[in-house]
Design an enzyme around this catalytic site. Structure first.
Site, mmCIF file in Angstrom:
data_model
loop_
_atom_site.group_PDB
_atom_site.id
_atom_site.type_symbol
_atom_site.label_atom_id
_atom_site.label_comp_id
_atom_site.label_asym_id
_atom_site.label_seq_id
_atom_site.Cartn_x
_atom_site.Cartn_y
_atom_site.Cartn_z
ATOM 1 N N CYS A 63 0.830 -1.212 0.000
ATOM 2 C CA CYS A 63 0.000 0.000 0.000
ATOM 3 C C CYS A 63 0.861 1.258 0.000
ATOM 4 O O CYS A 63 1.824 1.373 0.750
ATOM 5 C CB CYS A 63 -0.897 -0.014 1.237
ATOM 6 S SG CYS A 63 -1.930 1.450 1.384
ATOM 7 N N CYS A 66 1.132 4.628 3.218
ATOM 8 C CA CYS A 66 2.191 4.899 4.197
ATOM 9 C C CYS A 66 3.553 4.611 3.561
ATOM 10 O O CYS A 66 3.665 3.753 2.692
ATOM 11 C CB CYS A 66 2.042 4.010 5.433
ATOM 12 S SG CYS A 66 0.609 4.434 6.448
ATOM 13 N N CYS A 140 -6.401 -1.192 7.738
ATOM 14 C CA CYS A 140 -5.569 0.023 7.768
ATOM 15 C C CYS A 140 -5.374 0.511 9.200
ATOM 16 O O CYS A 140 -6.317 0.552 9.992
ATOM 17 C CB CYS A 140 -6.258 1.106 6.939
ATOM 18 S SG CYS A 140 -5.447 2.706 6.985
ATOM 19 N N PHE A 267 -4.560 32.982 4.339
ATOM 20 C CA PHE A 267 -4.804 31.598 3.901
ATOM 21 C C PHE A 267 -5.582 30.899 5.031
ATOM 22 O O PHE A 267 -5.183 29.864 5.545
ATOM 23 C CB PHE A 267 -3.499 30.857 3.577
ATOM 24 C CG PHE A 267 -2.643 31.536 2.541
ATOM 25 C CD1 PHE A 267 -2.838 31.274 1.190
ATOM 26 C CD2 PHE A 267 -1.647 32.431 2.910
ATOM 27 C CE1 PHE A 267 -2.052 31.898 0.220
ATOM 28 C CE2 PHE A 267 -0.855 33.064 1.953
ATOM 29 C CZ PHE A 267 -1.053 32.797 0.608
ATOM 30 N N ASP A 335 -0.608 30.584 6.637
ATOM 31 C CA ASP A 335 -0.610 29.119 6.461
ATOM 32 C C ASP A 335 -0.874 28.792 4.992
ATOM 33 O O ASP A 335 -1.957 28.330 4.627
ATOM 34 C CB ASP A 335 -1.706 28.511 7.355
ATOM 35 C CG ASP A 335 -1.766 26.994 7.238
ATOM 36 O OD1 ASP A 335 -0.832 26.379 6.703
ATOM 37 O OD2 ASP A 335 -2.777 26.419 7.700
ATOM 38 N N CYS A 361 3.216 23.156 5.340
ATOM 39 C CA CYS A 361 3.314 21.713 5.068
ATOM 40 C C CYS A 361 4.481 21.435 4.136
ATOM 41 O O CYS A 361 4.605 20.334 3.617
ATOM 42 C CB CYS A 361 2.005 21.203 4.455
ATOM 43 S SG CYS A 361 1.605 22.024 2.907
#
Ligand code: SAM
Length: 407
Positions: A63, A66, A140, A267, A335, A361
């Site tokens: 998968c 991750c 999961c 933002f 942000d 991020c």
């Protein structure tokens, strides 16, 4: 031939000295395997390092949801902090790094899955690593149990609206009132299918079902908690990935600003920071999406006891707030999306704003933007890494920058 993994890429995959990508391998490990187009898809780990652990999830080998379940929590935590420190060093910056705050397993409250019809029914899950094959995820360890409970609904939706050639997009968001499911790239819903979907939404107790951009059923408004306000985001809207991540970032932002009376939240999304900050400050929330701001405004109007929150729909890449506008605020929260906020940060640098809480991020665009501010006299007081993207290569952070007499 045996190769040694030197470092991890920003996706959390191993990279050797000569640039071969080795998923599922850690720095210091010797690996073998067939190299196809610069990648060993199925590496054999010849000498594992002590940081290697048994992946908790049975789907992990295939998968792509991750990337780092084979590494100890301590390793991942240290690596994520180092990714940020290195990005800063690349801009000639350093900062006190606060201890990382990692969200628990099974806490992801928002996920985008893929769905495809099959001969027997439907396949729903994440894509396999570096592939468009869909891997089903019945066990999961990442998603919140409420999202896991909605997998059968996703399968039924895929049977109704999917095809064997194309792929459905299924955005699942956990809300206070149940799961909010947004389906894209589906067959048009008309006639009997609309009735079937309404029955499906009721049978699976979905809060809301949105189909190719049209909301078909709002059985309960899917509200999110932001401070003391409840907000109903538009379908598929941005939301911090976990509740714990949102709380950690909100605490960091609040701590960065202190008790200031007037804040600009740039933002702002649906008000993740603006609404909690309105406990003590007047907030001006600026954001590109008018629909998200409408949700923020409605949430603020329904909440009791908050200070004034104003909203402004504005493209902050093209029309950043200018120094004349910024001078009316005691602090700014910013942000931006992954690209960062080059244009807006240049105007903050030219303004008299003394305190900035940056949330990001993307450590690379964060470091670039932080440098512009430090060149304008800001200090980088601290960085708080928040791992709400557990077991992935993604890094989220909050930071405080200040200048002048305010410590
Ligand atoms: C990382 S999200 C943060 C949202 C919010 N602060 C939160 O924590 O929920 C970035 C936000 O920037 C908005 N955005 C993207 N590009 C923009 C632009 N050019 N101008 C203004 N807002 C933009 C997106 O709609 C999104 O809400």
């Amino acid at each position: 031939m045996t190769l040694t993994v030197e470092r991890l890429s920003l996706r959390g995959e191993g990279i050797t000295a000569d640039g071969v990508t080795v998923p599922l391998a850690l720095p210091g490990e010797e690996v073998t395997g067939e190299i196809v187009e610069g990648r060993i898809t199925a590496p054999r780990i010849v000498t594992p390092v002590p940081d290697r652990v048994r992946a908790p999830c049975p789907h992990f080998a295939r998968c792509g949801g991750c990337a780092l379940q084979h590494a100890s929590d301590d390793f991942v935590a240290a690596w994520k902090v180092q990714v940020v420190a290195r990005a800063l060093a690349g801009q000639g910056l350093e900062a006190p790094m606060r201890p990382i705050l990692t969200s628990p397993p099974a806490s992801r409250r928002r996920a985008v899955l893929a769905g495809r019809r099959t001969k027997k029914g439907a396949l729903v899950g994440f894509h396999a690593r570096a592939s468009d094959v869909i891997v089903p995820i019945p066990d999961c360890r990442l998603l919140h149990p409420d999202l896991m409970a909605a997998l059968p609904a996703c399968e039924e939706v895929t049977v109704l609206g999917g095809s064997r050639k194309g792929e459905l997009g299924l955005t699942l968001t956990r809300s206070v009132d149940g799961v909010d499911l947004t389906v894209t790239q589906a067959k048009p819903a008309d006639g009997p299918m609309l009735a079937d979907l309404a029955v499906l939404a009721a049978r699976h107790d979905l809060a809301r079902l949105t189909w190719n951009g049209d909301t078909l059923a709002t059985r309960r408004p899917p509200r999110q908690t932001m401070g003391r306000a409840h907000v109903m985001p538009p379908p598929g809207a941005f939301l911090q990935a976990t509740e714990a991540g949102q709380a950690a970032l909100t605490d960091a932002v609040r701590g960065a600003l202190g008790d200031v009376p007037r804040v600009a939240d740039l933002f702002a999304g649906c008000g993740t920071f603006a609404l909690p900050l309105a406990e003590t400050a007047q907030v001006h929330a600026v954001e590109g999406s008018a629909a998200m701001l409408a949700a923020l405004d409605a949430g603020w109007r329904q909440a009791q006891g908050l200070k004034r929150v104003t909203t402004e729909a504005r493209d902050l890449f093209r029309r950043p707030l200018m120094p004349d506008e910024l001078k009316t605020f005691d602090a700014v929260v910013i942000d931006p999306p992954r690209a960062g906020a080059e244009a807006q940060v240049a105007q903050i640098a030219a303004s008299p704003v003394p305190v900035v809480a940056m949330v990001s991020c993307n450590p690379v665009s964060f470091a670039r933007d932080a440098r512009v501010l430090t060149q304008a006299g800001f200090r980088l007081d601290w960085v708080q890494v928040v791992d709400q993207f557990r077991w992935s290569g993604h890094v989220e952070l909050a930071a405080r920058l200040s200048r002048g007499h305010i410590a």
